[in-house]
Design a protein around this motif. Sequence first.
Motif, PDB file in Angstrom:
ATOM      1  N   ASN A 107       0.793  -1.221   0.000  1.00 19.85           N
ATOM      2  CA  ASN A 107       0.000   0.000   0.000  1.00 19.85           C
ATOM      3  C   ASN A 107       0.826   1.271   0.000  1.00 19.85           C
ATOM      4  O   ASN A 107       0.318   2.329  -0.334  1.00 19.85           O
ATOM      5  N   ARG A 108       2.079   1.180   0.411  1.00 20.10           N
ATOM      6  CA  ARG A 108       2.898   2.378   0.477  1.00 20.10           C
ATOM      7  C   ARG A 108       4.316   2.109  -0.038  1.00 20.10           C
ATOM      8  O   ARG A 108       4.960   1.144   0.347  1.00 20.10           O
ATOM      9  N   GLY A 109       4.787   3.022  -0.896  1.00 18.39           N
ATOM     10  CA  GLY A 109       6.150   2.918  -1.403  1.00 18.39           C
ATOM     11  C   GLY A 109       7.172   2.992  -0.276  1.00 18.39           C
ATOM     12  O   GLY A 109       8.208   2.337  -0.304  1.00 18.39           O
ATOM     13  N   LEU A 110       6.839   3.801   0.732  1.00 20.08           N
ATOM     14  CA  LEU A 110       7.745   3.975   1.868  1.00 20.08           C
ATOM     15  C   LEU A 110       8.048   2.639   2.520  1.00 20.08           C
ATOM     16  O   LEU A 110       9.175   2.380   2.940  1.00 20.08           O
ATOM     17  N   ASP A 111       7.036   1.788   2.616  1.00 21.16           N
ATOM     18  CA  ASP A 111       7.210   0.501   3.289  1.00 21.16           C
ATOM     19  C   ASP A 111       7.889  -0.527   2.396  1.00 21.16           C
ATOM     20  O   ASP A 111       8.734  -1.298   2.854  1.00 21.16           O
TER      21      ASP A 111
END
Length: 254
Positions: A170-174
């Motif tokens: 769901n998140r690029g950061l993760d």
Amino acid sequence: MKKGLIKAAAIAAVSVMAVSALTGCGKSDKLVMGTNAAFPPFEFTTSEGLVGEFDGIDVAIANNIAKSMDKELEVADMEFDGLIAAVSTGKVDMVAAGMTANDERRQSVDFSDTYFTASQVMVVAPDNADITTAEDLKNDKTVGVVLGYTGDSIVTDNLQLAEDKIVRANRGLDIVQDVKNGKLDAVVIDSATGKALAENNGLKVIEDAEAFEAEEYAIAVKKGNTELLEKINTVLAEMKANGEIDALAVQYNQ
Ligand code: ARG
């Protein structure tokens, strides 16, 4: 002369009424921007953001749009995958989310003029030597993408990687964390964000201009909302002409 003046005054009065009918009359004085604030440098959260905890190039642009309408910007942070629905159903006024304007999305929303050109890149471990082109991803590599991003459709439809080799987060950061800890061989994500995430995590960016076409970012509004679209385009044109968009790209570390 006198007649002309009266006529001008009447026209002015009518247009003031028309403007307040469109903008005022119980309608909120807030402009709500839908976004997914996990996409530096376009939108991210920080202790002292431009608007509450939110900051980034899109937040700065949207703030100017709100100002031009005498409204206050409100940021509605949600999953990227839900943004098109949020603007089509009127939950938010517009989507400013580093969103690539493409034909598929054009079936559901209207896009402003474009304001940034990007392309996909591959984020890999610093010592990775076997991924130098997009084709290399087909050699049994496990590849991360963010659900609903253009990177997702490129890996799925263009490169046609096997489903069990694609990890959707769901998140690029993760998901770049999984490149760091060796669970993934690569993450395919937009260039500016890929560079920012790689830098922050000691990873490497691989480009492949042949495989990854240019993508143009634009702001999305509900289909048919030409009134807002025109205001957005006016502000974008100004910000392009006076160099503000370029300055933001530098400021937010392009
Ligand atoms: N440009 C890509 C797309 O339109 C990714 C955008 C991601 N934006 C975000 N705010 N998370 O699909």
